[in-house]
Write a protein that holds these residues in place. Sequence first.
Motif, mmCIF file in Angstrom:
data_model
loop_
_atom_site.group_PDB
_atom_site.id
_atom_site.type_symbol
_atom_site.label_atom_id
_atom_site.label_comp_id
_atom_site.label_asym_id
_atom_site.label_seq_id
_atom_site.Cartn_x
_atom_site.Cartn_y
_atom_site.Cartn_z
ATOM 1 N N GLN A 1 -25.448 -2.053 -10.948
ATOM 2 C CA GLN A 1 -24.647 -3.175 -11.420
ATOM 3 C C GLN A 1 -25.370 -4.507 -11.220
ATOM 4 O OE1 GLN A 1 -21.360 -2.174 -8.860
ATOM 5 N NE2 GLN A 1 -20.088 -1.488 -10.574
ATOM 6 N N SER A 2 -26.070 -4.634 -10.090
ATOM 7 C CA SER A 2 -26.806 -5.870 -9.825
ATOM 8 C C SER A 2 -27.876 -6.104 -10.878
ATOM 9 C CB SER A 2 -27.459 -5.824 -8.436
ATOM 10 O OG SER A 2 -26.493 -5.841 -7.417
ATOM 11 N N LEU A 3 -28.620 -5.060 -11.215
ATOM 12 C CA LEU A 3 -29.698 -5.208 -12.181
ATOM 13 C C LEU A 3 -29.161 -5.480 -13.582
ATOM 14 C CD1 LEU A 3 -32.144 -2.409 -10.979
ATOM 15 C CD2 LEU A 3 -32.085 -4.822 -10.365
ATOM 16 N N GLU A 4 -27.947 -5.031 -13.850
ATOM 17 C CA GLU A 4 -27.365 -5.207 -15.178
ATOM 18 C C GLU A 4 -26.675 -6.560 -15.344
ATOM 19 O OE1 GLU A 4 -23.768 -3.233 -17.886
ATOM 20 O OE2 GLU A 4 -24.633 -2.121 -16.211
ATOM 21 N N ASP B 1 -21.811 -16.153 -17.705
ATOM 22 C CA ASP B 1 -21.586 -14.710 -17.636
ATOM 23 C C ASP B 1 -22.443 -14.022 -16.581
ATOM 24 O OD1 ASP B 1 -19.742 -14.802 -19.705
ATOM 25 O OD2 ASP B 1 -21.263 -14.496 -21.257
ATOM 26 N N THR B 2 -23.449 -14.723 -16.066
ATOM 27 C CA THR B 2 -24.390 -14.124 -15.123
ATOM 28 C C THR B 2 -23.950 -14.357 -13.686
ATOM 29 O OG1 THR B 2 -26.198 -14.498 -16.682
ATOM 30 C CG2 THR B 2 -26.807 -14.073 -14.394
ATOM 31 N N PHE B 3 -24.120 -13.342 -12.854
ATOM 32 C CA PHE B 3 -23.821 -13.467 -11.429
ATOM 33 C C PHE B 3 -25.078 -13.870 -10.667
ATOM 34 C CE2 PHE B 3 -20.110 -11.181 -12.697
ATOM 35 C CZ PHE B 3 -19.143 -11.411 -11.721
ATOM 36 N N TYR B 4 -24.873 -14.642 -9.613
ATOM 37 C CA TYR B 4 -25.949 -15.103 -8.746
ATOM 38 C C TYR B 4 -25.608 -14.756 -7.299
ATOM 39 C CZ TYR B 4 -27.102 -18.023 -12.795
ATOM 40 O OH TYR B 4 -27.413 -18.473 -14.048
ATOM 41 N N HIS C 1 -32.492 -11.129 -8.748
ATOM 42 C CA HIS C 1 -31.777 -10.054 -8.057
ATOM 43 C C HIS C 1 -32.602 -8.776 -7.973
ATOM 44 C CE1 HIS C 1 -28.035 -12.221 -7.732
ATOM 45 N NE2 HIS C 1 -27.392 -11.139 -7.331
ATOM 46 N N ARG C 2 -33.428 -8.530 -8.990
ATOM 47 C CA ARG C 2 -34.205 -7.292 -8.998
ATOM 48 C C ARG C 2 -35.087 -7.208 -7.757
ATOM 49 N NH1 ARG C 2 -35.416 -3.768 -12.955
ATOM 50 N NH2 ARG C 2 -34.514 -5.171 -14.514
ATOM 51 N N GLN C 3 -35.775 -8.312 -7.450
ATOM 52 C CA GLN C 3 -36.612 -8.330 -6.253
ATOM 53 C C GLN C 3 -35.771 -8.209 -4.983
ATOM 54 O OE1 GLN C 3 -40.062 -10.819 -5.631
ATOM 55 N NE2 GLN C 3 -39.749 -11.757 -7.646
ATOM 56 N N VAL C 4 -34.656 -8.928 -4.952
ATOM 57 C CA VAL C 4 -33.789 -8.889 -3.773
ATOM 58 C C VAL C 4 -33.295 -7.467 -3.523
ATOM 59 C CG1 VAL C 4 -31.567 -9.643 -2.834
ATOM 60 C CG2 VAL C 4 -33.074 -11.301 -3.960
#
Length: 284
Positions: free
Chosen positions: A260-263, A176-179, A269-272
């Motif tokens: 959306q990225s953080l969720e 379910d997680t995006f990378y 992703h948060r750092q990116v």
Amino acid sequence: MSSHTIIRRYRDEDQDAVCDLWSRASQQAHPFVEGEGEGERARALREVYLVQAENWVAQRDGAVIGLLGLLGAEDGAGAEIGGLFVAPEAQGAGVGRDLVEHAAARYGALALEVFEENAGARRFYAHLGFTERERRIDEQTGHPVLAVEREAPLRSVSWLHVRDGRLLSVRTRGNDTFYLPGGKYEPGETAREALSRELSEELGLRIPSEELSEEFVIHDVAHGRNGRRLHMTCFVGGPQDIEPAPGREIAEYAWFDRAQSLERCAPAHRQVVDRLVARGRMRG
């Protein structure tokens, strides 16, 4: 790492600055050790450790603010951190973390000993994923020390592709997680070669390795890997207008804004996203 901080090899002319920061940092960290930061322990630093260890310094705005000493370092086989010290006025800004990750990037698995009474250092190393292996009494000081270790970080590469302020991400089947697009190295590959191959396999994109340029490196906890650390090298490059053709392992791809990225994406992703926002490539 701060844009004003660099990590480089120790040089003989650094000795006075290094000894000064070591003395102040060690006295602050080890008030329970008699004579810490001076006398025989200072002599040993100058005449033994700065000579025999593989030493690195952190430097900011021309001033040396950190020291990292490595022992028994072998490429791919790990290293022991013989000493890690940051000038008191520079602590809390990520210098110690950057030095640890520098060692891990070079040698993989890391081990070290820390005084049991040094609660701050124990919290610091636990936060970076070190776990306790054993406890013993230090012969020189009579104080208990803990041996801690951390396995080599998971090394990966990723591609930063932003369209209209949104970051391209992918989701593998059954997850379910995006990378970020990218993945792990195969034996013998450079980082650029690994990413070029991964983009072809995941999204059907033919981007020659020479068109990719390193943007930054992210250190975080690898998602779903039981706390293992992640060393992710992020690249930019290639065409802006793309038409992805997802491979068999990719369930879908999407462009996400910051919220959306953080969720929906993996922790790194948060750092990116924060870095891309700071560089004006994504909206805050």
